[in-house]
Design a protein around this motif. Structure first.
Motif, PDB file in Angstrom:
ATOM      1  N   VAL A 168       0.860  -1.187   0.000  1.00 18.72           N
ATOM      2  CA  VAL A 168       0.000   0.000   0.000  1.00 18.72           C
ATOM      3  C   VAL A 168       0.907   1.252   0.000  1.00 18.72           C
ATOM      4  O   VAL A 168       1.847   1.344   0.792  1.00 18.72           O
ATOM      5  N   LEU A 169       0.606   2.180  -0.918  1.00 18.06           N
ATOM      6  CA  LEU A 169       1.423   3.398  -1.024  1.00 18.06           C
ATOM      7  C   LEU A 169       0.713   4.557  -0.340  1.00 18.06           C
ATOM      8  O   LEU A 169      -0.514   4.621  -0.322  1.00 18.06           O
ATOM      9  N   SER A 170       1.494   5.491   0.172  1.00 19.84           N
ATOM     10  CA  SER A 170       0.905   6.705   0.743  1.00 19.84           C
ATOM     11  C   SER A 170       0.424   7.597  -0.399  1.00 19.84           C
ATOM     12  O   SER A 170       0.805   7.400  -1.567  1.00 19.84           O
ATOM     13  N   VAL A 171      -0.387   8.588  -0.068  1.00 20.37           N
ATOM     14  CA  VAL A 171      -0.900   9.512  -1.094  1.00 20.37           C
ATOM     15  C   VAL A 171       0.270  10.190  -1.811  1.00 20.37           C
ATOM     16  O   VAL A 171       0.289  10.308  -3.045  1.00 20.37           O
ATOM     17  N   GLN A 172       1.270  10.622  -1.047  1.00 16.87           N
ATOM     18  CA  GLN A 172       2.412  11.312  -1.650  1.00 16.87           C
ATOM     19  C   GLN A 172       3.208  10.371  -2.564  1.00 16.87           C
ATOM     20  O   GLN A 172       3.626  10.761  -3.663  1.00 16.87           O
ATOM     21  N   GLU A 173       3.381   9.133  -2.113  1.00 15.10           N
ATOM     22  CA  GLU A 173       4.114   8.163  -2.956  1.00 15.10           C
ATOM     23  C   GLU A 173       3.375   7.939  -4.277  1.00 15.10           C
ATOM     24  O   GLU A 173       3.985   7.865  -5.345  1.00 15.10           O
ATOM     25  N   LYS A 174       2.066   7.858  -4.184  1.00  9.72           N
ATOM     26  CA  LYS A 174       1.280   7.657  -5.414  1.00  9.72           C
ATOM     27  C   LYS A 174       1.480   8.818  -6.375  1.00  9.72           C
ATOM     28  O   LYS A 174       1.691   8.624  -7.580  1.00  9.72           O
TER      29      LYS A 174
ATOM     30  N   ASP B 112       3.959  10.891  -6.538  1.00 10.45           N
ATOM     31  CA  ASP B 112       5.341  10.872  -7.056  1.00 10.45           C
ATOM     32  C   ASP B 112       5.490   9.845  -8.175  1.00 10.45           C
ATOM     33  O   ASP B 112       6.057  10.136  -9.232  1.00 10.45           O
TER      34      ASP B 112
ATOM     35  N   LYS C  29       4.004   1.225  -8.529  1.00 11.08           N
ATOM     36  CA  LYS C  29       5.427   0.950  -8.344  1.00 11.08           C
ATOM     37  C   LYS C  29       5.928  -0.044  -9.399  1.00 11.08           C
ATOM     38  O   LYS C  29       7.019   0.110  -9.954  1.00 11.08           O
TER      39      LYS C  29
END
Ligand code: SF4
Length: 352
Positions: free
Chosen positions: A20-26, A28, A306
């Motif tokens: 699961v990715l954080s909102v910011q990771e998504k 980016d 990812k």
């Protein structure tokens, strides 16, 4: 009718869920993917069953969201040198077979399909050898090797028409691997078919009795069913069709409420074409429920941001490769379907 034992849902090795990715990771990853698609002259081709954010990204970047037949056509005709196929393995293989000169990448080469796993080429070929007088028709959800063994490939959007055509030529048919879709087509066309006994672990989970209960709560709702579902569920449908056909039905039906029996990924596109309608997922629970997929394909779910990013950064371990001889054989049966589909479209235009 010859029967072979199907694999049972719980026998399949389910893949791990993507991290699961954080909102910011998504955010980016999305920005980097957009940039890399341009730099690498690549286009993102996503299936309706992938996660909504992957479908949205494909649309935003000039790619497409489609069923497997349209994905194949789009990839073949697009000018990009590299195709990123967000779907499952057989879709990547089909793209490579149709466009051998392009680089075809998949976010996860391990993303497969229970129908493909449940139809190994050697066993299927032995089955066909027992009935040499029959025309072999396989669903697109099969390996390139199984397609090479077949006379025809079909997708659910054109299976009925192709079987009707073969039946009109008095051809007897071997159908594989989806037993529910095969039974539906057999009933519609009365064609002489013997079946391989595979199934889709997602659609096989829809339950008729729970669907009846749901319809009692929403009596004005239309029921839309993909024909990979069990016959008892198909019998309750107002519309039976492929993903594209169900999306089209959602748009054109007068009903304001729709109960939908197919992978939940379809809701992204369906809601887009009918924003004013209320959509409900058909139940996978209820009596006899053993649901592990809960109406979302675990292999489609492997196509995360990812993984797409990784495939664009380094193709190693992401590139689809199909043996040349196998590809040559599979192209014959795929081309039959594509040529048939093109002729059908011409006929429709001619009648318009
Ligand atoms: S939803 Fe079913 S048919 Fe589609 S890829 Fe997943 S397992 Fe295969």
């Amino acid at each position: 009718m010859s029967k072979l034992s199907p694999l049972i849902g719980s026998d399949y090795p389910f893949p791990p869920k993507p991290a699961v990715l954080s909102v910011q990771e998504k955010l980016d990853y999305k920005e980097k993917i957009k940039q890399l698609l341009i730099e690498k002259d690549a286009v993102l081709v996503a299936h309706y069953y992938t996660d909504p954010e992957i479908q949205a990204l494909a649309e935003e970047t000039g790619g497409t969201v489609a069923d497997s037949l349209e994905m194949a056509r789009f990839g073949r005709d697009h000018k990009a040198n590299t195709l990123i196929i967000a779907g499952v393995r057989f879709m990547g293989e089909t793209a490579k077979i149709l466009t051998p000169n392009k680089m075809v990448l998949m976010p996860e080469l391990e993303a497969t399909c229970s129908l493909d796993i449940g139809c190994p080429v050697d066993e299927f070929s032995d089955f066909c050898d027992q009935h040499p007088e029959r025309t072999v028709v396989v669903y697109a959800n099969t390996s390139a090797a199984v397609k090479a063994r077949a006379d025809w490939v079909v997708t659910s959007s054109i299976a009925l028409e192709i079987i009707e055509h073969l039946d009109s030529e008095d051809k007897k048919i071997i159908w594989g691997p989806d037993r529910h879709l095969g039974a539906y087509i057999e009933k519609q066309t009365q064609a002489d078919m013997i079946m391989w006994q595979g199934d889709c672990i997602v659609h096989d989970e829809f339950k008729a009795s729970a669907l009846r209960d749901m319809k009692a709560i929403y009596p004005d709702a239309a029921i839309l069913v993909h024909p990979e579902s069990p016959q008892s569920v198909v019998e309750l449908a107002d519309v039976v069709g492929s993903t594209s056909q169900l999306i089209n039905a959602a748009k054109t039906l007068p009903n304001k409420q729709l109960i939908v029996a197919t992978d939940a990924g379809i809701f992204y596109k369906m809601q887009q074409v009918c924003p004013d309608k209320e959509l409900f997922a058909a139940p996978t629970g209820g009596e006899g429920a053993t649901c592990r997929s809960c109406a979302h394909c675990p292999w489609m779910a492997m196509n995360g941001l990812k993984a797409i990013y990784n495939s664009l950064i380094d193709a190693t371990g992401h590139e689809v490769d199909v043996d040349e001889e196998v590809a040559k054989g599979a192209l014959v049966s795929l081309d039959r379907m594509l040529n048939f589909a093109a002729e059908q479209q011409l006929k429709v235009k001619g009648n318009a």
